[in-house]
Design an enzyme around this catalytic site. Structure first.
Site, PDB file in Angstrom:
ATOM      1  CB  ALA A  15       6.757  -5.774  -1.168  1.00  0.00           C
ATOM      2  NE  ARG A 108       1.362   2.470   6.612  1.00  0.00           N
ATOM      3  CZ  ARG A 108       2.413   2.271   5.849  1.00  0.00           C
ATOM      4  NH1 ARG A 108       2.776   1.077   5.496  1.00  0.00           N
ATOM      5  NH2 ARG A 108       3.148   3.277   5.438  1.00  0.00           N
ATOM      6  CE1 TYR A 214     -11.725  14.570   7.228  1.00  0.00           C
ATOM      7  CE2 TYR A 214     -11.126  15.677   5.191  1.00  0.00           C
ATOM      8  CZ  TYR A 214     -11.685  15.717   6.453  1.00  0.00           C
ATOM      9  OH  TYR A 214     -12.218  16.880   6.935  1.00  0.00           O
ATOM     10  CG  ASP A 292      10.346  -0.372   3.071  1.00  0.00           C
ATOM     11  OD1 ASP A 292      10.203   0.228   1.974  1.00  0.00           O
ATOM     12  OD2 ASP A 292       9.893   0.061   4.147  1.00  0.00           O
TER      13      ASP A 292
HETATM   14  C1  LIG Z   1       5.725   7.165   8.653  1.00  0.00           C
HETATM   15  C2  LIG Z   1       5.672   6.501   7.301  1.00  0.00           C
HETATM   16  C3  LIG Z   1       4.767   6.933   6.350  1.00  0.00           C
HETATM   17  C4  LIG Z   1       4.736   6.361   5.065  1.00  0.00           C
HETATM   18  N1  LIG Z   1       3.835   6.807   4.157  1.00  0.00           N
HETATM   19  C5  LIG Z   1       3.823   6.286   2.911  1.00  0.00           C
HETATM   20  C6  LIG Z   1       2.897   6.738   1.939  1.00  0.00           C
HETATM   21  O1  LIG Z   1       2.062   7.611   2.219  1.00  0.00           O
HETATM   22  N2  LIG Z   1       2.943   6.197   0.683  1.00  0.00           N
HETATM   23  C7  LIG Z   1       3.833   5.203   0.346  1.00  0.00           C
HETATM   24  O2  LIG Z   1       3.830   4.735  -0.799  1.00  0.00           O
HETATM   25  N3  LIG Z   1       4.724   4.742   1.268  1.00  0.00           N
HETATM   26  C8  LIG Z   1       4.741   5.250   2.528  1.00  0.00           C
HETATM   27  N4  LIG Z   1       5.608   4.774   3.459  1.00  0.00           N
HETATM   28  C9  LIG Z   1       6.545   3.699   3.076  1.00  0.00           C
HETATM   29  C10 LIG Z   1       5.872   2.343   3.139  1.00  0.00           C
HETATM   30  O3  LIG Z   1       5.237   2.170   4.387  1.00  0.00           O
HETATM   31  C11 LIG Z   1       6.886   1.222   2.961  1.00  0.00           C
HETATM   32  O4  LIG Z   1       7.747   1.536   1.897  1.00  0.00           O
HETATM   33  C12 LIG Z   1       6.148  -0.073   2.672  1.00  0.00           C
HETATM   34  O5  LIG Z   1       5.368  -0.454   3.786  1.00  0.00           O
HETATM   35  C13 LIG Z   1       7.147  -1.174   2.324  1.00  0.00           C
HETATM   36  O6  LIG Z   1       6.424  -2.358   2.113  1.00  0.00           O
HETATM   37  P1  LIG Z   1       7.160  -3.759   2.272  1.00  0.00           P
HETATM   38  O7  LIG Z   1       6.125  -4.785   1.980  1.00  0.00           O
HETATM   39  O8  LIG Z   1       8.425  -3.756   1.487  1.00  0.00           O
HETATM   40  O9  LIG Z   1       7.601  -3.835   3.789  1.00  0.00           O
HETATM   41  P2  LIG Z   1       6.676  -3.927   5.147  1.00  0.00           P
HETATM   42  O10 LIG Z   1       5.424  -3.203   4.873  1.00  0.00           O
HETATM   43  O11 LIG Z   1       7.584  -3.491   6.201  1.00  0.00           O
HETATM   44  O12 LIG Z   1       6.349  -5.470   5.225  1.00  0.00           O
HETATM   45  C14 LIG Z   1       7.313  -6.412   5.599  1.00  0.00           C
HETATM   46  C15 LIG Z   1       6.588  -7.633   6.153  1.00  0.00           C
HETATM   47  O13 LIG Z   1       7.558  -8.657   6.397  1.00  0.00           O
HETATM   48  C16 LIG Z   1       7.323  -9.223   7.674  1.00  0.00           C
HETATM   49  N5  LIG Z   1       8.620  -9.760   8.143  1.00  0.00           N
HETATM   50  C17 LIG Z   1       9.707  -9.067   8.559  1.00  0.00           C
HETATM   51  N6  LIG Z   1      10.718  -9.912   8.870  1.00  0.00           N
HETATM   52  C18 LIG Z   1      10.252 -11.174   8.635  1.00  0.00           C
HETATM   53  C19 LIG Z   1      10.830 -12.465   8.746  1.00  0.00           C
HETATM   54  N7  LIG Z   1      12.105 -12.641   9.176  1.00  0.00           N
HETATM   55  N8  LIG Z   1      10.083 -13.550   8.413  1.00  0.00           N
HETATM   56  C20 LIG Z   1       8.783 -13.396   7.960  1.00  0.00           C
HETATM   57  N9  LIG Z   1       8.184 -12.179   7.861  1.00  0.00           N
HETATM   58  C21 LIG Z   1       8.915 -11.091   8.173  1.00  0.00           C
HETATM   59  C22 LIG Z   1       6.794  -8.076   8.502  1.00  0.00           C
HETATM   60  O14 LIG Z   1       6.094  -8.510   9.650  1.00  0.00           O
HETATM   61  C23 LIG Z   1       5.905  -7.365   7.494  1.00  0.00           C
HETATM   62  O15 LIG Z   1       4.604  -7.914   7.470  1.00  0.00           O
HETATM   63  C24 LIG Z   1       5.648   5.325   4.740  1.00  0.00           C
HETATM   64  C25 LIG Z   1       6.559   4.869   5.710  1.00  0.00           C
HETATM   65  C26 LIG Z   1       6.577   5.443   6.971  1.00  0.00           C
HETATM   66  C27 LIG Z   1       7.577   4.942   7.992  1.00  0.00           C
END
Ligand SMILES: Cc1cc2nc3c(=O)[nH]c(=O)nc-3n(C[C@H](O)[C@H](O)[C@H](O)COP(=O)(O)OP(=O)(O)OC[C@H]3O[C@@H](n4cnc5c(N)ncnc54)[C@H](O)[C@@H]3O)c2cc1C
Length: 386
Positions: A15, A108, A214, A292
């Protein structure tokens, strides 16, 4: 909004990196604060569709995205034990044209690398864990665990399921453990005995499922992830080392095609699966949530990452188009909440592509062109000029 508006993105996940790239392209000064000291090639695979490709196209990343991951020939659903085909979505040229972009399964870490490319040098400040945000006049003062501080006009909480930014808006609420664990293994395809596996298959049993696919164009790296029943999780939400024999035993009753993929696993890591109930408060003042941080879904539709990337497109467009944060954030949430609510429901039901499924609404969506002018109820944005 004024292109001088300083934007702090908290978290460099899917995100945060996507929204930062899009906002820089739109001319805003953006800094990304990430708690980790650096990125490494850990983690596993992710399945993404044409709805994501269309956003990455706007960052000039679509070709590299499709060339780094694999464009699977189809998504297959099969019965865990008999192997019967339950559903198949071909990702052929006709489907790509219909949905407007390629389908890509990718590691990823490779996607993270790509998403950093469009960012101006020095945009990401590693080792910056957000601890607090305070209002300072019309601006925001951010503080970090390492003692650093920063000022911004807008803060975007892209800090994942355990978001501190979310806590600052909504208070402390633990994510919900859903009674499933996700053992995951990544290994060279050459370890699989016999014929190659299909490009991307979800195997369904009444109480469990598995994805095997894959992640690279030459089909040399495989990812197997299972969602297995688990009564409780005593850890803190971080993955733990798994036991290979236990992992393989979970596939005792599985079809031979699935069993031989599981048997090829070397190292196994086990992740607890959490989500959050739906919540429709995504912003307060000059602080807004995405990914998330505001809508963590269980990974059963493989759509949480896609939703986070779609958020980035809509949020960056709203910030660029509307004059003040309250109006921009109200439009962002009005556009995003109904779509994300559908994704949440389907993820909870674990019904996506189990059998015949209408997929156009999901893959055909173009977050870069959908209208932003959904009606905003008075209560959500009392100061909006109507
Ligand atoms: C097993 C599994 C399989 C999945 N497979 C898929 C899939 O095939 N397709 C799909 O679309 N989605 C999939 N997902 C969902 C997807 O991984 C998440 O929805 C996505 O990674 C969310 O992205 P994000 O950037 O919101 O959060 P994240 O990827 O969790 O990134 C959050 C970032 O914020 C950082 N952070 C956290 N707290 C702080 C703080 N206090 N200060 C500074 N930095 C901080 C973290 O280190 C991290 O880098 C899967 C999830 C899981 C658990």
């Amino acid at each position: 909004m004024d292109r001088g508006t300083r934007i702090a993105v908290l978290g460099a996940g899917l995100a945060g990196l996507t929204v930062a790239g899009l906002l820089q392209r739109a001319g805003f000064p953006v800094a990304v604060y990430e708690q980790s000291p650096s990125f490494s090639r850990i983690g596993a695979g992710i399945i993404l569709g044409a709805n994501v490709s269309k956003v990455l196209r706007r960052l000039d990343l679509e070709d590299a995205f499709a060339a780094t991951g694999i464009r699977p020939d189809a998504f297959l659903s099969r019965a865990w034990d008999t192997g019967e085909q339950l559903y198949k979505l071909d990702f052929d040229a006709e489907r790509e044209a219909r949905f407007g972009g390629p389908f890509v399964n990718i590691h990823r870490a490779d996607l993270h690398q790509l998403l950093q490319r469009p960012l101006a040098p020095g945009t990401i400040r590693f080792g910056h864990k957000l601890t607090g945000i305070e209002k300072r006049g019309d601006a925001l003062a951010l503080s970090f665990e390492n003692g650093a501080s920063a000022e911004a006009d807008i803060a975007i909480g892209a800090d994942g399921i355990r978001s501190i930014t979310r806590e600052l808006i909504l208070g402390v609420e633990e994510p919900r453990f859903i009674g499933r664990s996700a053992p995951r293994a990544v290994f060279p395809a050459s370890r699989i005995k016999g014929d190659p596996i299909d490009d991307c298959t979800k195997w369904w049993a009444p109480d469990r499922h598995t994805l095997a696919y894959y992640m690279t164009p030459d089909r040399n790296e495989v990812y197997v992830m299972a969602a297995l029943p688990m009564a409780r999780w005593d850890g803190d939400g971080s993955p733990v080392k798994g036991d290979r024999d236990e992992f393989i035993a979970a596939f005792d009753s599985a079809h031979p095609d699935l069993r031989r993929a599981a048997e090829a696993a070397e190292d196994v890591a086990v992740w607890p699966i959490y989500d959050r109930p739906r919540n429709d408060t995504w912003h307060k003042g000059r602080v807004v949530l995405m990914g998330d941080a505001c809508h963590a879904v269980r990974p059963f539709m493989a759509a949480g990452g896609s939703a986070a990337i779609e958020d980035a497109a809509i949020l960056s467009r709203c910030i660029a188009e509307f004059g003040d944060p309250a109006t921009a954030f109200a439009h962002y949430t009005m556009v995003r909440i109904p779509r994300v609510a559908d994704i949440q429901q389907i993820s909870i039901a674990n019904s996506w592509m189990h059998g015949p499924t209408e997929t156009d609404w999901f893959f055909g969506y173009d977050a870069c062109t959908v209208p932003l002018d959904r009606a905003i109820p008075e209560a959500l944005c009392p100061n909006l000029q109507r």
